[in-house]
Design a protein around this motif. Structure first.
Motif, PDB file in Angstrom:
ATOM      1  N   SER A 187       0.836  -1.208   0.000  1.00 36.80           N
ATOM      2  CA  SER A 187       0.000   0.000   0.000  1.00 36.80           C
ATOM      3  C   SER A 187       0.869   1.257   0.000  1.00 36.80           C
ATOM      4  N   GLU A 188       2.012   1.206   0.686  1.00 39.26           N
ATOM      5  CA  GLU A 188       2.915   2.363   0.727  1.00 39.26           C
ATOM      6  C   GLU A 188       3.450   2.710  -0.669  1.00 39.26           C
ATOM      7  N   GLU A 189       3.607   1.690  -1.516  1.00 35.41           N
ATOM      8  CA  GLU A 189       4.152   1.912  -2.855  1.00 35.41           C
ATOM      9  C   GLU A 189       3.136   2.488  -3.840  1.00 35.41           C
ATOM     10  N   VAL A 190       1.836   2.294  -3.543  1.00 42.86           N
ATOM     11  CA  VAL A 190       0.821   2.735  -4.507  1.00 42.86           C
ATOM     12  C   VAL A 190       0.017   3.946  -4.048  1.00 42.86           C
ATOM     13  N   MET A 191      -0.080   4.156  -2.731  1.00 45.87           N
ATOM     14  CA  MET A 191      -0.915   5.257  -2.229  1.00 45.87           C
ATOM     15  C   MET A 191      -0.465   6.600  -2.802  1.00 45.87           C
ATOM     16  N   GLY A 192      -1.445   7.355  -3.323  1.00 47.28           N
ATOM     17  CA  GLY A 192      -1.154   8.671  -3.888  1.00 47.28           C
ATOM     18  C   GLY A 192      -0.687   8.654  -5.325  1.00 47.28           C
ATOM     19  N   HIS A 193      -0.459   7.447  -5.874  1.00 42.80           N
ATOM     20  CA  HIS A 193      -0.021   7.335  -7.276  1.00 42.80           C
ATOM     21  C   HIS A 193      -1.235   7.195  -8.200  1.00 42.80           C
ATOM     22  N   SER A 194      -1.073   7.598  -9.438  1.00 39.82           N
ATOM     23  CA  SER A 194      -2.155   7.476 -10.424  1.00 39.82           C
ATOM     24  C   SER A 194      -2.304   6.020 -10.842  1.00 39.82           C
ATOM     25  N   LEU A 195      -3.498   5.466 -10.613  1.00 42.00           N
ATOM     26  CA  LEU A 195      -3.743   4.056 -10.953  1.00 42.00           C
ATOM     27  C   LEU A 195      -3.539   3.811 -12.443  1.00 42.00           C
ATOM     28  N   VAL A 196      -4.169   4.654 -13.262  1.00 39.56           N
ATOM     29  CA  VAL A 196      -4.148   4.436 -14.712  1.00 39.56           C
ATOM     30  C   VAL A 196      -2.754   4.649 -15.291  1.00 39.56           C
ATOM     31  N   GLN A 197      -2.117   5.746 -14.922  1.00 36.94           N
ATOM     32  CA  GLN A 197      -0.827   6.093 -15.521  1.00 36.94           C
ATOM     33  C   GLN A 197       0.293   5.145 -15.114  1.00 36.94           C
ATOM     34  N   GLU A 198       0.213   4.571 -13.914  1.00 37.42           N
ATOM     35  CA  GLU A 198       1.347   3.799 -13.406  1.00 37.42           C
ATOM     36  C   GLU A 198       1.145   2.290 -13.359  1.00 37.42           C
ATOM     37  N   PHE A 199      -0.121   1.817 -13.424  1.00 41.27           N
ATOM     38  CA  PHE A 199      -0.323   0.376 -13.215  1.00 41.27           C
ATOM     39  C   PHE A 199      -1.158  -0.307 -14.305  1.00 41.27           C
ATOM     40  N   ILE A 200      -1.619   0.452 -15.287  1.00 39.47           N
ATOM     41  CA  ILE A 200      -2.433  -0.116 -16.367  1.00 39.47           C
ATOM     42  C   ILE A 200      -1.598  -0.149 -17.651  1.00 39.47           C
ATOM     43  N   THR A 201      -1.726  -1.243 -18.413  1.00 38.49           N
ATOM     44  CA  THR A 201      -0.984  -1.368 -19.674  1.00 38.49           C
ATOM     45  C   THR A 201      -1.454  -0.295 -20.659  1.00 38.49           C
ATOM     46  N   GLU A 221     -13.432  -6.025 -17.932  1.00 39.83           N
ATOM     47  CA  GLU A 221     -12.164  -6.770 -17.955  1.00 39.83           C
ATOM     48  C   GLU A 221     -11.015  -5.855 -18.371  1.00 39.83           C
ATOM     49  N   PHE A 222      -9.937  -5.922 -17.598  1.00 37.32           N
ATOM     50  CA  PHE A 222      -8.748  -5.149 -17.970  1.00 37.32           C
ATOM     51  C   PHE A 222      -7.512  -5.788 -17.339  1.00 37.32           C
ATOM     52  N   PRO A 223      -6.336  -5.494 -17.886  1.00 36.15           N
ATOM     53  CA  PRO A 223      -5.103  -6.073 -17.337  1.00 36.15           C
ATOM     54  C   PRO A 223      -4.404  -5.122 -16.362  1.00 36.15           C
ATOM     55  N   LEU A 224      -3.759  -5.714 -15.361  1.00 35.21           N
ATOM     56  CA  LEU A 224      -2.883  -4.984 -14.436  1.00 35.21           C
ATOM     57  C   LEU A 224      -1.486  -5.562 -14.564  1.00 35.21           C
ATOM     58  N   MET A 225      -0.488  -4.705 -14.442  1.00 37.18           N
ATOM     59  CA  MET A 225       0.896  -5.186 -14.457  1.00 37.18           C
ATOM     60  C   MET A 225       1.373  -5.372 -13.016  1.00 37.18           C
ATOM     61  N   THR A 226       1.879  -6.551 -12.699  1.00 36.78           N
ATOM     62  CA  THR A 226       2.389  -6.804 -11.351  1.00 36.78           C
ATOM     63  C   THR A 226       3.765  -6.156 -11.197  1.00 36.78           C
ATOM     64  N   LYS A 227       4.232  -6.126  -9.959  1.00 38.86           N
ATOM     65  CA  LYS A 227       5.553  -5.570  -9.680  1.00 38.86           C
ATOM     66  C   LYS A 227       6.637  -6.366 -10.402  1.00 38.86           C
ATOM     67  N   ALA A 228       6.368  -7.681 -10.596  1.00 34.71           N
ATOM     68  CA  ALA A 228       7.333  -8.550 -11.268  1.00 34.71           C
ATOM     69  C   ALA A 228       7.248  -8.444 -12.786  1.00 34.71           C
ATOM     70  N   GLY A 229       6.336  -7.580 -13.294  1.00 35.31           N
ATOM     71  CA  GLY A 229       6.215  -7.388 -14.735  1.00 35.31           C
ATOM     72  C   GLY A 229       5.298  -8.376 -15.423  1.00 35.31           C
TER      73      GLY A 229
END
Length: 342
Positions: free
Chosen positions: A171-185, A209-217
């Motif tokens: 949660s510390e790594e994602v809080m305050g970050h843009s969901l779409v810009q940083e975690f969506i393909t 339905e949509f994809p998310l990129m994990t920390k491991a890529g």
């Protein structure tokens, strides 16, 4: 002597005092030195101290918990300079030693000449609401489905443990970050943004339905319900998304489609309107039509001989009601106009 009739003014002040005293919200007031001058009945009930016990006492020093004294004093000082404060949260200690949470509007109090003579605070006991929010947060955090939330700017403000395990980010790594810009393909950024924008306008979305990129890529597929989040006044404050990891299910569906397509028997499928939605390679070879030529066409009307249309339709209708049929023989007309029995 030069006199002034203040009968009306005194009557107005008495009415003002009565309204404050009987209001269904805790109201208190302090003078320029921070000493209590107003303490209504609702404040008495909320905090447990009678007006006699608090009048003339320093509000901050005697009734505010030590760790919040500086913050509350700052709000009072600002109001004494004419700067009012709305929706300020702070705790009060009751006579019984319990801590209650108060939402406060601090208003500057002035005399007839406009001189500042103190501060009036109109409060709201939000102890129950905060306890409810904590319980709500706990349920979200421990849910066995990935749940995330964004504010009105699309920045992450909810990220539960299941989302953490699934995506790999804390949660510390994602809080305050843009969901779409940083975690969506890249290929899904616009579509996901549209769903969030619609929810921020009050239009919720199910089964997106949509994809998310994990920390491991690794790319994972998520099925999402996007729900509008509102405050107590009904104002939209963000979006909550409840997800489901469908990566394995989609992989299984692709494997299932592959097996169907490569089977050594003709296989076709229709939707509830009888339109073709499955047409494997063997069916293609047998009948001569490619999948592009038959998809979404009505199977019975376009590919069954006239004398068998009713019988084949009846078999399809029974299957659409859960009654399956085995070893049913019927003819298909090939692209070359030849009749083949199936």
């Amino acid at each position: 002597g030069i006199g002034q009739d203040i009968t009306g003014r005194l009557a107005q002040e008495r009415e003002y005092t009565r309204l404050i005293d009987t209001a269904n919200a805790p109201i208190f007031g302090v003078d320029n030195e921070g000493k209590v001058t107003i303490w209504n009945q609702c404040a008495v009930k909320s905090v447990g101290y009678s007006s006699e016990e608090v009048m003339g006492k320093n509000l901050v020093q005697e009734f505010i918990t030590p760790e919040h004294r500086a913050r509350v004093q700052k709000v009072i000082d600002q109001a004494l300079l004419g700067g009012e404060t709305a929706n300020f949260e702070f705790p009060l200690m009751t006579k019984a030693g319990a801590r209650i949470e108060v939402l406060l509007n601090a208003t500057t109090r002035r005399d007839e000449q406009g001189g500042i003579i103190g501060v009036v605070g109109i409060g709201q006991d939000i102890t129950g609401r905060i306890a409810q929010e904590k319980e709500y947060s706990k349920l979200i955090d421990t849910a066995n489905a990935p749940i995330f939330g964004v504010d009105t700017h699309g920045r992450v403000n909810v990220w539960n443990q299941c989302a953490m395990r699934l995506v790999g980010y804390s949660s510390e790594e994602v809080m305050g970050h843009s969901l779409v810009q940083e975690f969506i393909t890249e290929d899904y950024k616009a579509a996901v943004q549209t769903v969030l924008d619609q929810a921020l306008q009050g239009a919720e979305t199910e089964n997106f339905e949509f994809p998310l990129m994990t920390k491991a890529g690794v790319r994972i597929e998520v099925l999402l319900n996007a729900t509008t989040r509102r405050d107590e006044q009904g104002n939209i404050i963000g979006v909550v998304g409840i997800g489901q990891d469908i990566t394995a299910r989609l992989a299984q569906e692709r494997e299932y489609s592959k097996l169907i397509d490569s089977a050594n028997a003709p296989i076709f499928g229709v939707d509830t309107q009888g339109r073709v939605n499955v047409w494997n390679q063997c069916a293609m070879q047998l009948v001569g039509y490619s999948s592009e030529e038959v998809m979404s066409k009505n199977l019975v009307k376009e590919f069954i001989t006239d004398e068998y249309k009713t019988a084949v339709q009846a078999v399809l209708d029974m299957a659409l009601h859960g009654e399956e049929t085995a070893n049913f023989e019927f003819p298909l007309i090939t692209k070359a106009g030849v009749r083949v029995d199936v």
